[in-house]
Design an enzyme around this catalytic site. Structure first.
Site, PDB file in Angstrom:
ATOM      1  N   ASN A   7     -35.034  31.538  55.913  1.00  0.00           N
ATOM      2  CA  ASN A   7     -34.069  30.540  55.446  1.00  0.00           C
ATOM      3  C   ASN A   7     -33.106  30.264  56.598  1.00  0.00           C
ATOM      4  O   ASN A   7     -32.232  31.073  56.887  1.00  0.00           O
ATOM      5  CB  ASN A   7     -33.307  31.088  54.226  1.00  0.00           C
ATOM      6  CG  ASN A   7     -32.147  30.193  53.830  1.00  0.00           C
ATOM      7  OD1 ASN A   7     -32.084  29.033  54.229  1.00  0.00           O
ATOM      8  ND2 ASN A   7     -31.226  30.730  53.042  1.00  0.00           N
ATOM      9  N   LYS A   9     -30.807  28.129  56.799  1.00  0.00           N
ATOM     10  CA  LYS A   9     -29.492  27.612  56.384  1.00  0.00           C
ATOM     11  C   LYS A   9     -29.146  26.381  57.223  1.00  0.00           C
ATOM     12  O   LYS A   9     -30.033  25.619  57.580  1.00  0.00           O
ATOM     13  CB  LYS A   9     -28.426  28.696  56.504  1.00  0.00           C
ATOM     14  CG  LYS A   9     -28.861  30.020  55.868  1.00  0.00           C
ATOM     15  CD  LYS A   9     -27.726  30.969  55.698  1.00  0.00           C
ATOM     16  CE  LYS A   9     -28.261  32.334  55.317  1.00  0.00           C
ATOM     17  NZ  LYS A   9     -27.306  33.113  54.564  1.00  0.00           N
ATOM     18  N   HIS A  91     -30.145  29.251  45.580  1.00  0.00           N
ATOM     19  CA  HIS A  91     -29.573  30.209  46.538  1.00  0.00           C
ATOM     20  C   HIS A  91     -28.098  30.418  46.182  1.00  0.00           C
ATOM     21  O   HIS A  91     -27.416  29.475  45.765  1.00  0.00           O
ATOM     22  CB  HIS A  91     -29.723  29.663  47.958  1.00  0.00           C
ATOM     23  CG  HIS A  91     -29.414  30.691  49.008  1.00  0.00           C
ATOM     24  ND1 HIS A  91     -28.125  31.043  49.334  1.00  0.00           N
ATOM     25  CD2 HIS A  91     -30.217  31.451  49.777  1.00  0.00           C
ATOM     26  CE1 HIS A  91     -28.162  31.979  50.268  1.00  0.00           C
ATOM     27  NE2 HIS A  91     -29.411  32.239  50.562  1.00  0.00           N
ATOM     28  N   GLU A  93     -25.581  30.566  47.931  1.00  0.00           N
ATOM     29  CA  GLU A  93     -24.663  29.678  48.656  1.00  0.00           C
ATOM     30  C   GLU A  93     -24.596  28.304  47.987  1.00  0.00           C
ATOM     31  O   GLU A  93     -23.612  27.578  48.164  1.00  0.00           O
ATOM     32  CB  GLU A  93     -25.087  29.582  50.131  1.00  0.00           C
ATOM     33  CG  GLU A  93     -24.755  30.886  50.867  1.00  0.00           C
ATOM     34  CD  GLU A  93     -25.565  31.156  52.108  1.00  0.00           C
ATOM     35  OE1 GLU A  93     -26.260  30.249  52.596  1.00  0.00           O
ATOM     36  OE2 GLU A  93     -25.521  32.308  52.591  1.00  0.00           O
ATOM     37  N   GLU A 158     -31.659  38.343  45.616  1.00  0.00           N
ATOM     38  CA  GLU A 158     -30.713  38.392  46.726  1.00  0.00           C
ATOM     39  C   GLU A 158     -29.338  38.813  46.201  1.00  0.00           C
ATOM     40  O   GLU A 158     -28.585  37.967  45.694  1.00  0.00           O
ATOM     41  CB  GLU A 158     -30.599  37.016  47.389  1.00  0.00           C
ATOM     42  CG  GLU A 158     -31.880  36.541  48.023  1.00  0.00           C
ATOM     43  CD  GLU A 158     -31.588  35.602  49.196  1.00  0.00           C
ATOM     44  OE1 GLU A 158     -32.102  35.866  50.283  1.00  0.00           O
ATOM     45  OE2 GLU A 158     -30.834  34.634  49.018  1.00  0.00           O
ATOM     46  N   GLY A 164     -25.898  38.266  54.617  1.00  0.00           N
ATOM     47  CA  GLY A 164     -25.122  38.072  55.839  1.00  0.00           C
ATOM     48  C   GLY A 164     -24.090  39.147  56.106  1.00  0.00           C
ATOM     49  O   GLY A 164     -23.216  38.969  56.956  1.00  0.00           O
ATOM     50  N   SER A 196     -29.680  40.621  54.312  1.00  0.00           N
ATOM     51  CA  SER A 196     -29.555  41.479  55.499  1.00  0.00           C
ATOM     52  C   SER A 196     -30.848  42.218  55.850  1.00  0.00           C
ATOM     53  O   SER A 196     -30.795  43.375  56.282  1.00  0.00           O
ATOM     54  CB  SER A 196     -28.390  42.465  55.341  1.00  0.00           C
ATOM     55  OG  SER A 196     -27.163  41.749  55.313  1.00  0.00           O
TER      56      SER A 196
HETATM   57  C1  PEP Z   1     -30.287  34.359  52.911  1.00  0.00           C
HETATM   58  O1  PEP Z   1     -29.547  33.492  53.312  1.00  0.00           O
HETATM   59  O2  PEP Z   1     -31.122  34.076  52.036  1.00  0.00           O
HETATM   60  C2  PEP Z   1     -30.190  35.688  53.488  1.00  0.00           C
HETATM   61  C3  PEP Z   1     -30.853  36.668  52.940  1.00  0.00           C
HETATM   62  O3  PEP Z   1     -29.402  35.834  54.605  1.00  0.00           O
HETATM   63  P1  PEP Z   1     -29.295  37.141  55.576  1.00  0.00           P
HETATM   64  O4  PEP Z   1     -30.710  37.613  55.820  1.00  0.00           O
HETATM   65  O5  PEP Z   1     -28.666  36.638  56.811  1.00  0.00           O
HETATM   66  O6  PEP Z   1     -28.523  38.161  54.842  1.00  0.00           O
END
Ligand code: PEP
Length: 238
Positions: A7, A9, A91, A93, A158, A164, A196
């Site tokens: 992803n 972003k 997601h 976000e 998630e 992040g 992460s």
């Molecule tokens: C994500 O944005 O779906 C995500 C898991 O980000 P990160 O791996 O940076 O934590």
């Protein structure tokens, strides 16, 4: 075979196609399928580059309607037309930054089906919800409200507090949640872990029962790290 999704972003320019070229050049990884989800501006370009390769291209969001007066939005049909095969919906976000509720996510996942795309439906609890012992209740509600009807489906767990941050749940915590989700989705549905995931923790996370792959944010922007994560999938080369 696990599914490793990147992803991106809101990162990437046309020149970033070099990263997709690097993934294509690296060749298939026996235990993993790769899917890159760049910003919508890059979907068509990336899909052209990855055509006929082992690398798939997806998108990060779609509108529920096929067309209309929705300034700034992008229909699932447009993403399919650009070469996407999957679309991430729900997601965290988008849930927090754009006020997307479970019914909105459900409508977007249904739009993905209408367009012939596979939705990757994201669910996850906040830190406060985990600390309150409400994780499974929250996830149960999100799954019930967000999942579309019959059709190809990917679910991503998630934890919001892991995205992040460099923090991850323990393998036992991941196992508990993935077992819970696996019991509530059609058999064979890949349930990805996201939050992460890095080369140094991927092997432990991907080995957890009922984990069918990873949704990778930051580390997916570096082909070497993304490939290292994919190579940590069970069944891949050591
Ligand atoms: C994500 O944005 O779906 C995500 C898991 O980000 P990160 O791996 O940076 O934590």
């Amino acid at each position: 075979m696990q599914l490793i999704v990147g992803n991106w972003k809101m990162h990437g320019r046309l020149a970033s196609v070099a990263l997709v070229e690097a993934l294509v050049r690296a060749g298939p990884i026996p235990g993993a399928r790769l899917l890159v989800c760049p910003p919508a501006t890059l979907v068509a370009r990336f899909a052209e580059t990855a055509r006929q390769s082992h690398v798939g291209i997806g998108a990060q969001d779609c509108h529920a309607e096929p067309e209309g007066a929705f300034t700034g939005d992008i229909a699932a049909e447009m993403l399919a037309d650009a070469g996407a095969t999957h679309v991430i919906v729900g997601h965290s976000e988008r849930r927090t930054g754009h006020g997307e509720t479970d019914p909105v996510v459900h409508a977007k996942a249904a739009a993905a089906y209408r367009a012939g795309l596979t939705p990757i439906v994201c669910v996850g609890e906040t830190l406060a919800e985990r600390e309150a012992g409400a994780t499974l209740a929250i996830l149960g509600r999100q799954l019930e409200g967000s999942l579309p009807g019959a059709g190809p489906l990917v679910v991503a767990y998630e934890p919001v507090w892991a995205i992040g941050t460099g923090r991850t749940p323990t393998p036992a915590e991941v196992a508990e949640v993935h077992g819970f989700i696996a019991a509530r989705v059609p058999a064979g549905t890949p349930v990805l872990y996201g939050g992460s995931v890095r080369p140094d923790n991927a092997r432990a996370l991907l080995a957890v029962p009922n984990v069918g792959g990873a949704l990778v944010g930051g580390a997916s922007l570096t082909p070497r790290d993304f490939l290292a994560i994919a190579s940590a999938a069970p069944g891949s080369a050591p």
